[in-house]
Design an enzyme around this catalytic site. Structure first.
Site, short mmCIF file in Angstrom:
data_model
loop_
_atom_site.label_atom_id
_atom_site.label_comp_id
_atom_site.label_asym_id
_atom_site.label_seq_id
_atom_site.Cartn_x
_atom_site.Cartn_y
_atom_site.Cartn_z
N GLY A 1 59.52 57.73 13.33
CA GLY A 1 58.71 58.78 13.93
C GLY A 1 59.18 59.13 15.32
O GLY A 1 59.88 58.37 15.98
N HIS A 2 58.79 60.34 15.74
CA HIS A 2 59.09 60.82 17.09
C HIS A 2 57.81 61.31 17.72
O HIS A 2 56.94 61.87 17.05
CB HIS A 2 60.11 61.96 17.05
CG HIS A 2 61.46 61.57 16.53
ND1 HIS A 2 62.41 60.98 17.32
CD2 HIS A 2 61.98 61.66 15.29
CE1 HIS A 2 63.50 60.75 16.60
NE2 HIS A 2 63.26 61.15 15.35
N GLY B 1 55.97 62.74 21.78
CA GLY B 1 56.30 63.41 23.02
C GLY B 1 56.92 62.50 24.05
O GLY B 1 57.62 62.96 24.96
N THR C 1 60.62 57.56 20.78
CA THR C 1 60.92 57.35 19.37
C THR C 1 60.31 56.03 18.91
O THR C 1 60.26 55.07 19.67
CB THR C 1 62.44 57.32 19.15
OG1 THR C 1 63.00 58.54 19.68
CG2 THR C 1 62.79 57.22 17.67
N VAL C 2 59.88 56.00 17.64
CA VAL C 2 59.30 54.79 17.07
C VAL C 2 60.23 54.28 15.96
O VAL C 2 60.66 55.05 15.10
CB VAL C 2 57.89 55.05 16.50
CG1 VAL C 2 57.32 53.77 15.90
CG2 VAL C 2 56.96 55.57 17.58
N ASP D 1 41.12 58.40 24.26
CA ASP D 1 41.82 59.25 23.29
C ASP D 1 41.62 58.69 21.88
O ASP D 1 42.58 58.55 21.11
CB ASP D 1 43.31 59.33 23.63
CG ASP D 1 43.99 60.51 22.92
OD1 ASP D 1 43.27 61.43 22.49
OD2 ASP D 1 45.23 60.51 22.81
#
Length: 987
Positions: free
Chosen positions: A668-669, A671, A674-675, A804
């Site tokens: 995943g990406h 903001g 990167t994961v 959040d």
């Protein structure tokens, strides 16, 4: 009989009259056709199942027989009532021209687009207009033309701009309700309102009213209901309100009123309900007010009142609710309280009250709440309380009560909370606890209770929390406790319990806190209990013996087994760990050849594993070099520049992490970076969040890192969100909060290493296309998230506001257990108590549209109640399967307004996820929706605390068909009773 005059009329006049009457007849027919045409257009403008009630298929439809349509004898439409028809659309123009006889228009609990229908201003004969909960927005026009209007209800909408003070010109008004329209500009009621001579009900709550309560309101003597709560009113309560001799309801709560409660209010002999709560009132409670003959509800909680509760209140024959918590009241609770009235609620917590509990509180069998915690009360718990069969909450903690607890108190059949903690109470936990079918929390810590914990406690199968710590309870822990499948907390520390730790406790899959410290337990620590990690486990200061299970060592939890001289470890540990001896090796004589073979085999396996790990590392490095041939220097080659801060015992080193940061491991990406999903040599999976440091910030952060490394043991870069996440996650331990293993900080990037969540996030699970979560799973997710937030809000030295909460920040493990993640914008409240919750503010607005609490959007104050609101939105997602923002909700509406409208209309079932139409848990889903509506109340103070949300969700948990049948049997005969208006539950 024919009139002689008619017989004498000439033929020409007969012709003229025939023409006139014929024309009139045609006009009447035309008028009726116009009405039919308008109703047909109305059906077109509001497409959907609601309007299927109107059938225009026949050539001449009899619309006067349509559901919701009322007509006079001439066939003229006089009323339209489409309340809660789930309509979405606009009211067609020309309503008054087409329906000239219209007297009543009721469109509540729908979605009426386009703002206030301007055509309604031409309805000069309109008497009743109800558009509450209709999603209307925009400004309200001048209402003066509605000169026949008697009832005007525009409550619970989204109106903005100036408040329509023009209602003062509609002198026929008897009922006005603008409740819950917080978008109005700040305003003050003009003196012209005194022209409303017929007004009986005036509800202006939560309309942004400011200033003092006008003294001239006392001249509006026709009033029976005056509600000005939830505004910004200041100053004193005017004595002139005592002139409203017909007044029955006076609601002024949630303002900033000061001064004393006027004794003159005791002149309001018709008054039944008064609520002055959540203000800054001082002085005493007027005796004259308490002596009112019709008083049913007296609520003045959260003020600064002093003095006693007037004894005359005990003589009341009408009192149902008494709520005076969070004041500075002294003296005794009136001894006759409840003796002569069907009392429902006693809520006097957090005062300085002394003396005994009122012995007759339950004399008439209607009492549901006894909440007297945090006072100075003395004496025993009255034996009569054991017969309070309708009690839902019994909380007497933090007092000086003494004597044996009546056994029946533990077995109250409807009670959800029994809280006896911090008193001087004695006696055992009796077997009668098995009858507490609805009990979710049993608190009796810090008393002098004795005896043994009965096995019958397993009969209270709904228990979520048990805290019996710091008593004199002895005997063994019953194996039956392992059957309490919903148990989240088991605190038995500081007692005299003996015997071994039951293996059955490992079956408590929801358990988060297990504290058995400071007892006399013996035997080994069952290895199976380690399946409960990362829960809070504490076995310290007992007589336990044998090897410490390896997972406890791996998690760095040796402090949880300290004070057990018989415990040992199988291998030597770091000297910084608490000193524990090595476990003795088996005797050479007993081990013999087989033992030697076993040792050699283990050594060989270790060597092979080490060789394989080295080989794998070499292959990964070679593969990485091949994939990045010609690329900039890899993180691995700069590993010496990475500083590490660890929060758990690590089974890996930074080389293994850095070498696996390759493209094929990206999942995943975001903001911020990167994961990666990384499989370690041990077979364990971890998630790594790689946050790049921009060149613009690098210079500043090089300075930050110097400051940080000079004051802390780590050198990770000073990025504010990264620092917040690391500080937050590194300091907390909860099974419903994602585990942060460590943080690596380098010149170009920062790496956060988390436990890996194989089932992604809740947003994907609810709104994706690949799986459908059933309600028990969704409920487990909701309860787990609520427990995690309750831990952040209530169980830490300083509360943490996440800020959040949303479904994409809730991760799901292999068993779909939820973990709250992404603490990058969390706020730690650096103060304690209510003040911290109210005053903690931030400099920027953080969060996600659709989940943001309305007050946070304009005040920038981060409080725990903001998290409660966001959680309520997530709970609505779980129950409805819908996203927070969807086109169906309308231009200015979201899931909160949509669901709230359904609940207000009693149509909760229509909002449930259609994909679960087969589910046998619809009742529980509706209960969850109601909890969600409470969580998303626009007034922050009316939202429950997360600890109470946990309680409510536990009570609304999925039950088996047999449980439901038994519950229905228990509730027969009381289903028709009206529920009392309740204050927000105190802690």
């Amino acid at each position: 009989m024919v009139s002689p005059l008619c017989c004498s009329l000439p033929p020409l006049l007969w012709f003229i009259l025939f023409f006139i009457f014929s024309a009139a007849g045609d006009g009447g027919a035309a008028a009726l056709d116009t009405q039919a045409a308008y109703l047909a257009r109305m059906k077109e403008q509001f497409p959907g199942p609601g309007m299927s009630r109107w059938d225009f298929s026949s050539p001449a439809p009899d619309y006067c027989r349509f559901q919701g349509v009322a007509c006079d004898e001439g066939g003229n439409v006089t009323g339209i009532d489409v309340t809660s028809w789930r309509l979405v659309g606009r009211l067609p123009p020309g309503v008054c021209a087409s329906l000239p006889a219209l007297r009543e228009l009721r469109m509540a609990c729908n979605d009426v687009r386009g703002g206030f229908p301007a055509g309604l201003l031409n309805c000069t004969y309109l008497e009743v207009l109800n558009v509450s909960y209709s999603g209307m927005s925009g400004t309200v026009p001048d209402l003066s033309p509605l000169r026949a209007l008697r009832v005007l209800d525009m409550s619970n909408n989204l109106f903005t701009g100036a408040f329509p003070t023009s209602i003062a010109n509609v002198t026929t008004l008897e009922f006005v309700n603008f409740n819950e329209n917080p978008g109005f500009d700040i305003w003050r009621p003009p003196e012209t309102f005194m022209a409303l001579r017929r007004i009986r009900v005036l509800i202006l709550s939560t309309t942004s009213m400011r200033g003092g309560i006008p003294a001239w309101l006392g001249n509006m003597t026709s009033l029976t209901d005056l509600e000005l709560s939830g505004n910004f009113l200041t100053g004193r309560i005017p004595v002139s309100l005592a002139l409203l001799h017909r007044l029955q309801f006076l609601e002024l709560y949630y303002n900033e009123l000061e001064g004393v409660v006027p004794p003159e209010l005791g002149n309001l002999t018709e008054l039944t309900d008064i609520d002055l709560s959540e203000n800054r009132l001082t002085g005493g409670i007027p005796e004259s007010l308490c002596a009112l003959p019709n008083l049913r509800v007296l609520q003045i909680y959260t003020n600064r009142l002093t003095g006693p509760i007037p004894a005359v209140l005990g003589n009341s024959s009408q009192l149902r609710i008494l709520s005076l918590y969070r004041n500075q009241l002294t003296g005794e609770i009136p001894g006759d309280l409840g003796r002569y009235s069907e009392l429902n609620v006693i809520e006097v917590s957090e005062n300085q009250l002394t003396g005994p509990l009122p012995p007759y509180a339950c004399a008439n069998g209607q009492l549901q709440y006894i909440l007297v915690l945090s006072n100075l009360l003395t004496g025993p718990i009255p034996a009569a309380y054991a017969a309070c069969s309708l009690l839902l909450r019994f909380r007497v903690s933090n007092n000086h009560l003494e004597g044996d607890v009546p056994p029946g108190v533990f077995g109250l059949p409807h009670a959800s909370i029994i809280d006896l903690s911090y008193n001087h109470l004695t006696g055992p936990v009796p077997a009668a606890v098995a009858y507490a079918a609805n009990l979710t929390s049993l608190f009796a810590s810090n008393n002098r209770m004795s005896g043994e914990l009965p096995a019958e406690i397993a009969g209270a199968s709904g228990l979520v929390k048990i805290d019996l710590s710091n008593n004199f309870i002895g005997g063994a822990i019953p194996e039956a406790v392992g059957r309490l499948s919903r148990l989240n907390q088991l605190s038995l520390q500081g007692n005299r319990m003996n015997g071994s730790i039951p293996e059955s406790l490992a079956g408590l899959r929801s358990l988060n806190v297990l504290n058995l410290s400071d007892n006399a337990l013996s035997g080994p620590i069952p290895e199976s209990l380690c399946t409960l990690l990362p829960n809070s486990l504490d076995f310290s200061n007992n007589n336990l013996s044998g090897p410490v299970p390896a997972p406890l060592i791996k998690e760095g939890l040796l402090e949880s087994v300290a004070g057990n001289p018989g415990l040992c470890v199988a291998f030597r540990l770091n000297l910084t760990e608490p000193a524990l001896p090595l476990c003795p090796r088996p005797s050479r004589l007993r081990r013999g050849l087989a033992g030697d073979v076993w040792v050699v085999g283990v050594c060989a396996l270790v060597c092979v594993a080490a060789a394989l790990a080295l080989a794998r590392r070499w292959v990964l490095r070679a593969r990485r070099d091949a994939e990045h041939d010609g690329a900039p220097t890899s993180p691995a080659s700069r590993s010496s520049s990475y500083d590490v801060t660890s929060f758990h015992k690590l089974s890996f080193d930074q080389h293994e992490i850095l070498e696996a940061l390759i493209d094929k491991n990206i999942v995943g990406h975001g903001g911020s970076g990167t994961v990666y999903k990384i499989e370690l040599s041990s077979g364990e999976l971890v998630a790594v969040k790689k946050l790049w440091v921009s060149a613009a910030r690098r210079t500043k952060q090089q300075h930050d890192v110097q400051v940080l490394t000079s004051t802390t043991s780590s050198g990770w870069l000073g990025d504010r969100e990264l620092r917040t996440e690391v500080e937050t996650l590194g300091s907390i331990r909860h099974k419903n909060i994602v585990k942060l293993y460590c943080c690596y900080s380098g010149a170009d990037s920062n790496l956060l290493v988390y436990e890996y969540m194989p089932n992604g996030n809740l947003w994907e699970a609810l709104h994706g296309c690949f799986l459908l979560l059933d309600w028990p799973t969704r409920h487990r997710v909701a309860l787990g998230v609520a427990q995690g937030l309750a831990y952040l809000h209530h169980d830490l030295m300083f509360p943490i506001v996440h800020r959040d909460i949303k479904s994409s920040n809730i991760l799901l493990d292999a068993d779909f257990e939820p973990k709250v993640a992404d603490f990058g914008i969390a706020k730690v409240l650096q103060a304690r108590g209510a003040g911290a919750d109210r005053d903690a503010s931030t400099t920027t607005i953080a969060g996600t549209y659709g989940y943001l609490a309305p007050e946070y959007a304009y005040s920038s104050k981060a409080t725990t109640k903001c998290d409660v609101y966001s959680f309520g939105v997530v709970l609505m997602e779980l129950a409805t399967g819908r996203k927070p923002i969807e086109p169906e909700f309308g231009d200015t509406r979201d899931i909160v307004h949509w669901v709230s409208g359904k609940v207000a209309a009693g149509a909760e079932a229509d909002a449930l996820d259609k994909r679960l139409a087969w589910s046998p848990y619809k009742e529980e889903m509706v209960q969850a929706l109601r909890v969600a509506v409470r969580c998303t109340c626009s007034i922050p103070g009316l939202r429950p605390a997360m600890a109470d949300v946990v309680q409510m969700l536990a009570e609304a948990g999925p039950r088996t068909p047999k449980d439901k049948l038994d519950s229905n049997k228990d509730s027969k005969g009381s289903a028709g009773q009206q529920q009392p208006k309740l204050p927000p539950a105190s802690p």
